[in-house]
Write an enzyme that holds these catalytic residues in place. Structure first.
Site, mmCIF file in Angstrom:
data_model
loop_
_atom_site.group_PDB
_atom_site.id
_atom_site.type_symbol
_atom_site.label_atom_id
_atom_site.label_comp_id
_atom_site.label_asym_id
_atom_site.label_seq_id
_atom_site.Cartn_x
_atom_site.Cartn_y
_atom_site.Cartn_z
ATOM 1 N N CYS A 151 -21.620 24.819 -31.864
ATOM 2 C CA CYS A 151 -20.264 24.287 -31.707
ATOM 3 C C CYS A 151 -20.371 23.336 -30.518
ATOM 4 C CB CYS A 151 -19.253 25.409 -31.510
ATOM 5 S SG CYS A 151 -19.748 26.642 -30.284
ATOM 6 N N HIS A 153 -20.344 24.227 -27.119
ATOM 7 C CA HIS A 153 -21.224 24.849 -26.136
ATOM 8 C C HIS A 153 -22.278 25.743 -26.786
ATOM 9 C CE1 HIS A 153 -17.388 24.441 -23.533
ATOM 10 N NE2 HIS A 153 -18.151 23.378 -23.365
ATOM 11 N N GLY A 154 -22.202 25.905 -28.096
ATOM 12 C CA GLY A 154 -23.145 26.790 -28.778
ATOM 13 C C GLY A 154 -22.965 28.234 -28.384
ATOM 14 N N LEU A 155 -21.721 28.635 -28.148
ATOM 15 C CA LEU A 155 -21.498 29.966 -27.592
ATOM 16 C C LEU A 155 -20.428 30.755 -28.341
ATOM 17 C CD1 LEU A 155 -22.395 31.887 -25.377
ATOM 18 C CD2 LEU A 155 -20.674 30.877 -23.877
ATOM 19 N N ARG A 157 -17.626 29.957 -30.832
ATOM 20 C CA ARG A 157 -17.554 29.844 -32.289
ATOM 21 C C ARG A 157 -18.903 30.141 -32.925
ATOM 22 N NH1 ARG A 157 -14.914 23.959 -32.346
ATOM 23 N NH2 ARG A 157 -15.858 24.003 -30.263
#
Length: 321
Positions: A151, A153-155, A157
């Protein structure tokens, strides 16, 4: 004399300055808190998943220090440093301004699922994610290519949907899935509503739901088929609950809805050849949808096909939603 005349001229200059509208951010502004997160996590053991923050195309580099840059090329270099190979990218951001599909190698499959931040992804979004993962795993069972999910921040979602898949499909305990994701990403899922939903939500078996669910898929084509389209931005406000892109099928489709009639031309079966045709409606307003390789729609009662031999799907879904 009014005290404001002497210092600010006529009128209440200080008050006017306080009421001035905030300066709009340009399309090249760096996402908020993007610099605070590691670019790429580690492969999650026992799975094909790897999470990373959104890579930014070259136009953003002027606002970053050299060590802060993280482009699509940097993404592949960092994954190769882990002796891994990326096969699919699932993009969950609710915009397309960060990078273009052309920035990715042709060997990489790419699926866009527009996912609104901060709120729990709805059932359609979860279903699309599961379908994309299962289809990729089915077609890549003889290799060890990874599924990269990001997403902004890759965190949050990203973590929610990966954990949702591991819990519902792989049968992993919620706390184990969350702990595995956190340790491999290098950051912990932050949003408490995501964590509570993963911990409390009951796993549901999709038995006897073939009519509402398979209607949206039985006429759709391969979700990882590589397709370029010719979308142009439309300055319209998106629907409140709009999720995901639309998959461009590999056969000729006629698709009409009350709000957006359109047609899709037949695409070449040669994945290295791309044809252009009329395209589905865009995602969020004000974005550039001219570069898109995959479109995905798993909503019921959306696709109708002409002269198309339907692929086989089971009468009911054995795996979970």
């Amino acid at each position: 004399m009014n005290q404001h005349y002497g210092r600010h001229g006529r009128g209440r200059g200080r008050d006017f300055a306080a009421c001035a509208p905030p300066k709009k951010k340009g399309r090249n502004h760096i996402p908020e808190r993007w610099k605070d997160y590691l670019p790429v996590g580690q492969r999650m053991p026992g799975t094909r998943f790897i999470a990373f923050k959104v890579p930014l195309q070259k136009k953003f580099e002027a606002k970053l220090m050299p060590e802060e840059c993280f482009s699509p090329l940097d993404l592949f270099n960092k994954i190769q440093e882990q002796n891994e190979e990326l096969g699919l990218i699932i993009d969950l951001t609710y915009t397309q301004r960060y990078y273009k599909v052309e920035d990715l190698p042709e060997t990489i499959s790419y699926i866009k699922i527009f996912t609104v931040g901060h709120q729990i992804p709805d059932n359609d979004t979860i279903f699309q994610f599961k379908c994309a993962v299962k289809e990729f795993l089915k077609k890549n069972k003889n290799n060890d290519k990874l599924i990269g999910v990001h997403c902004t921040h890759g965190l949050n979602r990203t973590g929610y949907l990966i954990c949702r898949y591991l819990i519902d499909v792989e049968g992993m305990r919620p706390d184990d899935a969350i702990e595995l994701f956190n340790s491999c990403r290098g950051h912990c899922i932050e949003r408490q509503n995501y964590i509570e939903n993963l911990q409390k939500r009951h796993v549901r078996k999709n038995r006897n739901v073939s009519a509402p669910r398979t209607d949206g898929l039985e006429d759709s084509a391969d979700p990882t088929e590589q397709v370029y389209t010719n979308n142009k931005p439309v300055k319209k406000k998106p629907r409140k609950n709009r999720r995901g892109g639309h998959l461009a099928p590999s056969q000729h489709f006629q698709h009409q809805t009350q709000s957006s009639p359109y047609s899709l031309r037949k695409w070449s079966q040669n994945q290295s050849v791309y044809q252009r045709g009329l395209v589905p409606p865009p995602g969020p307003a004000g974005e550039d949808y001219s570069q898109r390789r995959f479109f995905w729609s798993a909503r019921p009662n959306k696709w109708t096909a002409e002269s198309y031999q339907r692929p086989f799907y089971p009468y009911y879904w054995e795996w979970n939603l």
